[in-house]
Scaffold this motif. Sequence first.
Motif, PDB file in Angstrom:
ATOM      1  N   GLU A   1      45.170  32.207  34.264  1.00 28.49           N
ATOM      2  CA  GLU A   1      46.236  32.533  35.209  1.00 28.49           C
ATOM      3  C   GLU A   1      45.617  32.634  36.598  1.00 28.49           C
ATOM      4  O   GLU A   1      44.963  33.608  36.936  1.00 28.49           O
ATOM      5  CB  GLU A   1      46.915  33.850  34.822  1.00 28.49           C
TER       6      GLU A   1
ATOM      7  N   LEU B   1      40.560  29.649  35.978  1.00 28.22           N
ATOM      8  CA  LEU B   1      41.137  30.815  35.294  1.00 28.22           C
ATOM      9  C   LEU B   1      42.421  30.434  34.574  1.00 28.22           C
ATOM     10  O   LEU B   1      43.185  29.583  35.061  1.00 28.22           O
ATOM     11  CB  LEU B   1      41.437  31.928  36.308  1.00 28.22           C
TER      12      LEU B   1
ATOM     13  N   SER C   1      39.857  38.744  34.245  1.00 27.72           N
ATOM     14  CA  SER C   1      40.380  37.499  33.658  1.00 27.72           C
ATOM     15  C   SER C   1      39.306  36.773  32.850  1.00 27.72           C
ATOM     16  O   SER C   1      39.567  36.306  31.736  1.00 27.72           O
ATOM     17  CB  SER C   1      40.901  36.571  34.768  1.00 27.72           C
TER      18      SER C   1
ATOM     19  N   TYR D   1      40.186  40.990  39.766  1.00 27.69           N
ATOM     20  CA  TYR D   1      41.019  40.083  38.968  1.00 27.69           C
ATOM     21  C   TYR D   1      40.170  39.034  38.244  1.00 27.69           C
ATOM     22  O   TYR D   1      40.388  38.750  37.062  1.00 27.69           O
ATOM     23  CB  TYR D   1      42.046  39.398  39.871  1.00 27.69           C
TER      24      TYR D   1
END
Length: 503
Positions: free
Chosen positions: A32, A30, A320, A316
């Motif tokens: 972040e 990813l 993402s 998340y």
Amino acid sequence: MKTFKDSALFSAITAVLPISILILIVNAFLPEKIGGYDIVCFIIGNVLLIGGMALYNTGIDISLSPIGEQFGEYLTKKKNVPLILIAGLILGFIITIAEPDLSVLGEQLGDIKILIIVTIAVGVGLFLAIALLRILLKWNFVLLIMILYAAVFILALFVENKYIPLCFDSGGVTTGAITVPFILAFGASVAGMVGGKNRDENSFGMIATCSIGPIFMMLLLCMIFKPEVDTAIEYTTVSSAAELASSFFRNLLKFLKEVAIALAPIAVAFYVFNFISFKTPKIKLTRISLGLLYTYIGLTLFLTGVNAAYMGTGYYIGKSLAATEYAWVLIPVGALVGLLIVLAEPAIGVLVKQVEAISAGTIKKRTMRIALCISMAFAVGFSMMRIIFDISIWFVIGIGYIIALGISFFVPKVYTSIAFDSGGVASGPMTATFLLPLAIGAAEGFGVSVLDFAYGLVATVALMPLITIQLLGLTAQIVEKRSRRKNAQLEKIASEDIIEFNE
């Protein structure tokens, strides 16, 4: 003597480890990455999940399953159809209203949580009564399921499209860690007492019928009241050890309460009936009581771990990946996650054990698990495609159920019953706490309607085993026919080769 490889702990480790490693690998790519205390939270959550699953699987075999069997035998011996139906309605309602999977879904829907839970519980109660009536009156399962789904699809035509995915999802999340072992054992016991040549076929189909009830009732609710549905998920990071400890402590207290509420009605009903009628031997009673304790602690740890480790992580990762230029990777990632996550669904173990036992080993646990893994991979991969390419839920449920119901005309009826049960069982707490948030995050990342495109994933997960397991049955039937034909030919050749000597 059992080795560690035969233990519930080893089974839990091998079930959870693959999906947790895959998530860590995806996280490494990813832009972040999830790190710091959030990763610590994920690791601790997985440890709790493994311990909880091991205790749950140990406890369920010696508590909820025997309790379900005893209730089934007791009610059937009464030979009072109205009493059996009323008992089924009440039992279906009380075991569903506090089902942890349903609570997880409700929390993702905002202020209408209680309304949704009560509506779904009423649906399960009513349709459990229908399922019992089918066994008692020896109705054809395939014909009944076709009539019920026809009623569902006719009703769906009068409901706004935005509610359709949520309504069909409700059928999948209903059958979870509490309801599955109880209803499976209850149904098998009633079918065994009623007997008949279709005993094995009648042992299954209870979960499938109960799964239709919530869909029907939710469609009625949405058609009449048109409720406002909040689909937002808040993702918060953990920034300190104190915050991490506080988060786990809050979750632990929450699920200690929720699982107690879930198990209490069943436990109280059992002990009351045991005092009045069952008169269970002390050794067996002690064993059941210990099993209930194991189930309580195990399910509490499991839900605490899965909520801490997977819900926020799923959201998340979905959001993402959708924000990157390689958003298409959601499809293979979703398929891989689906392939592995079914191994960590606690109710799957209950189903495959009963399938192998009732089929006298004809349908192996390993075969069932492989078939369910394949179906989950297709289901989750296609659900990601639906988000990326704006595919309507009608395309999925319309074509999917036509295929599933069409195959049922050519498959041994026991496979159809098992297949429709498997659909409800496959969509358990891991689906509600990781896969659904993954889809919600992806939908938000793509800027499409969460209600239209993220919801519907559970319905797709529940639909695919209907096709996969029946294809497994069709294959087994073809192989068996070829084997019989080959044996007949060999016998014919052998008889022609006999030389007779005349004196």
